[in-house]
Design an enzyme around this catalytic site. Structure first.
Site, mmCIF file in Angstrom:
data_model
loop_
_atom_site.group_PDB
_atom_site.id
_atom_site.type_symbol
_atom_site.label_atom_id
_atom_site.label_comp_id
_atom_site.label_asym_id
_atom_site.label_seq_id
_atom_site.Cartn_x
_atom_site.Cartn_y
_atom_site.Cartn_z
ATOM 1 N N GLU A 260 46.776 35.755 40.883
ATOM 2 C CA GLU A 260 45.868 34.853 40.189
ATOM 3 C C GLU A 260 44.420 35.033 40.661
ATOM 4 O OE1 GLU A 260 46.306 32.885 37.571
ATOM 5 O OE2 GLU A 260 44.184 32.377 37.708
ATOM 6 N N THR A 309 44.425 33.526 32.017
ATOM 7 C CA THR A 309 45.732 34.059 32.418
ATOM 8 C C THR A 309 46.542 34.531 31.219
ATOM 9 O OG1 THR A 309 45.933 32.732 34.429
ATOM 10 C CG2 THR A 309 47.968 33.455 33.421
ATOM 11 N N HIS A 426 43.749 29.840 42.621
ATOM 12 C CA HIS A 426 43.157 29.431 41.347
ATOM 13 C C HIS A 426 41.980 28.510 41.642
ATOM 14 C CE1 HIS A 426 42.744 27.498 37.416
ATOM 15 N NE2 HIS A 426 43.539 28.434 36.900
ATOM 16 N N ASP A 486 44.434 39.013 37.420
ATOM 17 C CA ASP A 486 44.359 38.702 35.987
ATOM 18 C C ASP A 486 42.933 38.629 35.459
ATOM 19 O OD1 ASP A 486 43.997 36.262 37.343
ATOM 20 O OD2 ASP A 486 45.056 35.082 35.824
ATOM 21 N N HIS A 487 41.998 38.130 36.278
ATOM 22 C CA HIS A 487 40.610 37.969 35.820
ATOM 23 C C HIS A 487 39.754 37.544 36.991
ATOM 24 C CE1 HIS A 487 41.570 33.729 36.007
ATOM 25 N NE2 HIS A 487 42.593 33.938 35.193
HETATM 26 C C1 GP9 Z 1 48.490 28.055 34.676
HETATM 27 C C2 GP9 Z 1 47.989 29.262 35.353
HETATM 28 C C3 GP9 Z 1 46.473 29.320 35.329
HETATM 29 O O1 GP9 Z 1 49.833 27.963 34.489
HETATM 30 O O2 GP9 Z 1 48.601 30.419 34.947
HETATM 31 O O3 GP9 Z 1 45.937 29.827 34.172
HETATM 32 P P1 GP9 Z 1 44.365 30.123 34.048
HETATM 33 O O4 GP9 Z 1 43.639 28.826 34.247
HETATM 34 O O5 GP9 Z 1 43.988 31.119 35.121
HETATM 35 O O6 GP9 Z 1 44.195 30.699 32.703
HETATM 36 MN MN MN Z 2 44.467 33.057 35.716
#
Ligand code: GP9
Ligand code: MN
Length: 712
Positions: A260, A309, A426, A486-487
């Site tokens: 993440e 995500t 996150h 992911d980003h």
């Molecule tokens: C939520 C998690 C976060 O279930 O995968 O998503 P994001 O905020 O990074 O798009």
């Molecule tokens: Mn994410």
């Protein structure tokens, strides 16, 4: 005397109208200059920026001038004013996290992602935000206390009409200048930044509404004929596999770990604490990154937009882009036909598939979308013991997440394709407390940045523990482990504060640097292999699926995919960002400007040859994005049969009672069952999993490190 004059103006309806217009204008300009990163490059663009809030604000407020009765007229004006302010302010807050503007689809889909956003939404507010809203309270009070008097006499119809006409004229002038400065603004829709920069928030929102309506029409009107162009693009763009690597991991399990918000700059990063002592942030992931059994990519970019995500998941598993607005998962995931990794591997190689994630299954509409991607199982938070102590607003923390996942993983028939979506690292990066706290905080003025390294370090440990389990059970040797960020974790608006930590300064930070920060790690770890290494090919998330499938020995030539195998010598190395910007090994095109990668300088006047090259790239990027959009918006894969893949019937999928389903399969297969549980003689492997808190690790290492620490 002077005071009298101003109040006499304000006591007129037109005067009050003028006041509101000015206030909204001022707020818009404030947001444009200090909140949004619009990439304003010339005096002309400043000029356009300064006039654009007038046009739509006057137009909207002028509606109230046609109302004759005083109370109703003033109320109408205030309501329009409040709505326009709300729209502006929501965009300001949204932009702080997403570096983007709110679309109609985002508004419509807001409910689906709202669960759990509470704390981080609050963290997006700033103390000075009250200036956006305070006047909505004050103005009615001024009217009520008669400090500003409501004029009884209505505005003459001709006058009202004149004001509306004037606003239309300003808007036309605005549009003309915008079009002159950026040809094709409306027809080619470069990016939302452009629309706001040139036309303002209100016009952008209306424009977006029209576009959204059209998109909904597109699906209804799409037909199999639309595939002709798509197939032509795919045939021409396809990069054949590299024979040295094709099928290298044939038959192995795939274990994908979604890191993440993990940016490439974290790899090998050492954070200095207040005593100047360096702490390697992600030592374990770094070690995997450097092993020669890992295919690592250091010029790999995320390509997500507002779907964050879920966009990364779309890109990685379908080799199609997310949408230009909102999340594809939430908007199209429930209905569209996909040809995604889980179902491809199931249909070509007999893989079982499972997704693991410690958040509620309806976040990003995953439960519905995963069915259409072909996931056999989805273990969401309902399968985990989640409580206040081991979770935060996005779900279960990574250490208990991986630990509790193995009770399900061990029942999967091999070979399996699995995805583990970690989440502790996150935004807002303040979630580690108690025994998990202790990794140093960075020391910038931005709390979000400061916490980022500790949560990344936590993720690193969680991944290491999981690897240890994989080795203990022997799963490791017949699996490949894919890891990707992911980003971005630090949004663009925060990057100047990050600058010092990455060897730059906030003063000299540019959009070139912003672009470089969009790198995320991508690693394919193939235990036992020795010909991996750090590969410098430029690519993005859209390229991951063909790369992976070729390693697994799956022919992708008949699949509709937008990406290219990163290990193929035929790879174009042109990385499209979702907004039409792009990156090549030599050049960066970002927010409308082109930079040389050799020195980071903006190229103001490219020579003819370069200009031609840039035009070609821009067209290629547009083509890749628009082809992807045609496929997704038209739901074109429902017509595509050439792949030989059977369409998925999502009604056959149900993510309840997964455990009994897996056990049933084990017992039906008997001695043929290939799950780890069966191979372990029908006993759980849970005891092979070992996990510790940050503090426990510290104590364990204590004796060896005390001498170091004592000197501090
Ligand atoms: C939520 C998690 C976060 O279930 O995968 O998503 P994001 O905020 O990074 O798009
Ligand atoms: Mn994410």
């Amino acid at each position: 005397m002077r005071k009298f004059k101003i109040s006499s103006i304000l006591n007129k309806r037109l005067g009050f109208f003028g006041l509101l217009t000015l206030l909204l204008w001022a707020k818009s300009i404030f947001a444009y200059l200090f909140e949004f990163n619009l990439g304003i490059e010339s005096l002309m663009q400043y000029f356009i920026l300064f006039i654009n809030p007038f046009a739509t604000t006057m137009f909207l407020l002028s509606i109230a001038l046609y109302v004759r009765r005083p109370k109703a007229a003033y109320r109408t004006m205030i309501v329009i004013y409040a709505l326009a302010t709300l729209l502006l302010f929501s965009n300001v807050v949204y932009y702080r996290e997403f570096t983007d503007f709110i679309t109609i689809n985002t508004m419509l889909g807001a409910g689906k992602v709202a669960s759990g956003l509470g704390e981080s939404a609050i963290r997006l507010f700033r103390p000075y935000d009250f200036i956006f809203m305070i006047d909505i309270l004050i103005l009615p009070i001024l009217l009520w206390k008669k400090i500003i008097k409501e004029e009884e006499r209505p505005v003459r119809a001709r006058m009202a009409l004149a004001v509306t006409a004037l606003s239309v004229m300003i808007f036309s002038g605005n549009l003309f200048l915008a079009e002159a400065d950026r040809t094709g603004l409306l027809t080619r829709t470069f990016s939302r930044d452009y629309l706001v920069k040139y036309l303002g928030i209100n016009a952008f929102t209306v424009y977006d509404g029209v576009q959204t309506y059209r998109t909904n029409q597109v699906k209804a009107e799409a037909s199999a004929n639309d595939l002709t162009d798509v197939e032509a693009y795919v045939n021409e763009h396809y990069a054949a596999p590299n024979a040295d690597y094709y099928g290298l991991a044939d038959g192995r399990n795939v274990i994908t770990i979604h890191l993440e918000s993990f940016q490439q700059f974290l790899i090998d990063y050492k954070l200095k604490d207040e005593n100047g002592v360096e702490h390697e942030v992600t030592p374990f992931i770094n070690s995997i990154y450097h092993e020669n059994s890992t295919f690592s990519f250091d010029n790999f970019f995320h390509q997500v937009k507002a779907g964050k995500t879920s966009d990364a998941e779309t890109l990685m598993e379908t080799s199609l882009f997310g949408l230009n607005q909102g999340s594809l998962f939430t908007q199209l995931g429930s209905e569209n036909t996909f040809q995604a990794a889980p179902s491809i591997l199931n249909q070509t190689k007999g893989y079982t598939s499972a997704a693991f994630h410690g958040n509620s299954g309806n976040f990003w509409n995953r439960t519905e979308t995963y069915k259409n991607l072909g996931y056999d199982y989805f273990f969401d938070s309902s399968y985990y013991d989640v409580n206040d102590d081991n979770s935060f607003q996005y779900g279960l923390h990574d250490k208990p997440f991986f630990n509790q996942s193995v009770q399900y993983l061990e029942h999967l028939q091999q070979p399996f394709y699995s995805k583990f979506i970690a989440v502790t690292n996150h935004y807002p990066y303040s979630q580690l407390t108690g025994d998990e706290a202790g990794f140093p905080m960075a020391n910038t003025s931005d709390e979000t940045i400061n916490g980022y390294f500790a949560t990344a370090n936590y993720l690193d440990k969680a991944v290491e523990e999981f690897f240890t389990y994989l080795k203990e059970t022997g799963l490791y040797d017949n699996s490949i482990i894919v890891m990707y960020g992911d980003h971005y974790g630090i949004s663009e608006s925060r990057n100047p504060d990050l600058a010092e930590l990455v060897g730059k300064t906030s003063d000299t930070w540019t959009n070139y640097d912003n672009a470089q920060m969009q790198r995320v790690p991508y690693m394919i770890h193939v235990p036992g292999q020795t010909n991996g290494g750090i590969n410098h090919t430029y690519g993005g998330e859209v390229d991951a699926l063909p790369t992976l499938l070729h390693l697994l020995g799956v022919d992708t030539s008949k699949y509709i995919q937008m990406g290219q195998d990163l290990l193929s010598p035929e790879n174009d190395q042109l990385v499209a960002f979702r907004n039409g910007d792009y990156m090549t090994p030599e050049y960066t095109s970002y927010s409308g400007s082109v930079y040389s990668n050799s020195n980071g300088q903006m190229i103001l006047e490219p020579d003819d040859e370069l200009q031609q090259q840039l035009d070609t790239w821009e067209l290629a990027v547009d083509k890749q994005l628009s082809t992807s959009d045609d496929i997704n918006n038209g739901d074109l894969l429902r017509f595509y049969t050439e792949s030989g893949l059977e369409p998925i019937d999502s009604s056959q999928y149900n993510y309840k009672d997964s455990v009994s389903k897996m056990e049933q399969i084990e017992s039906d297969l008997g001695a043929e069952s290939t799950s780890i549980f069966s191979k372990n003689g029908g006993k759980t492997t849970q005891s092979l999993y070992s996990t510790k808190t940050f503090q426990q690790y510290q104590q364990e290492n204590g004796s060896s490190e005390t001498s170091d620490n004592a000197e501090e």
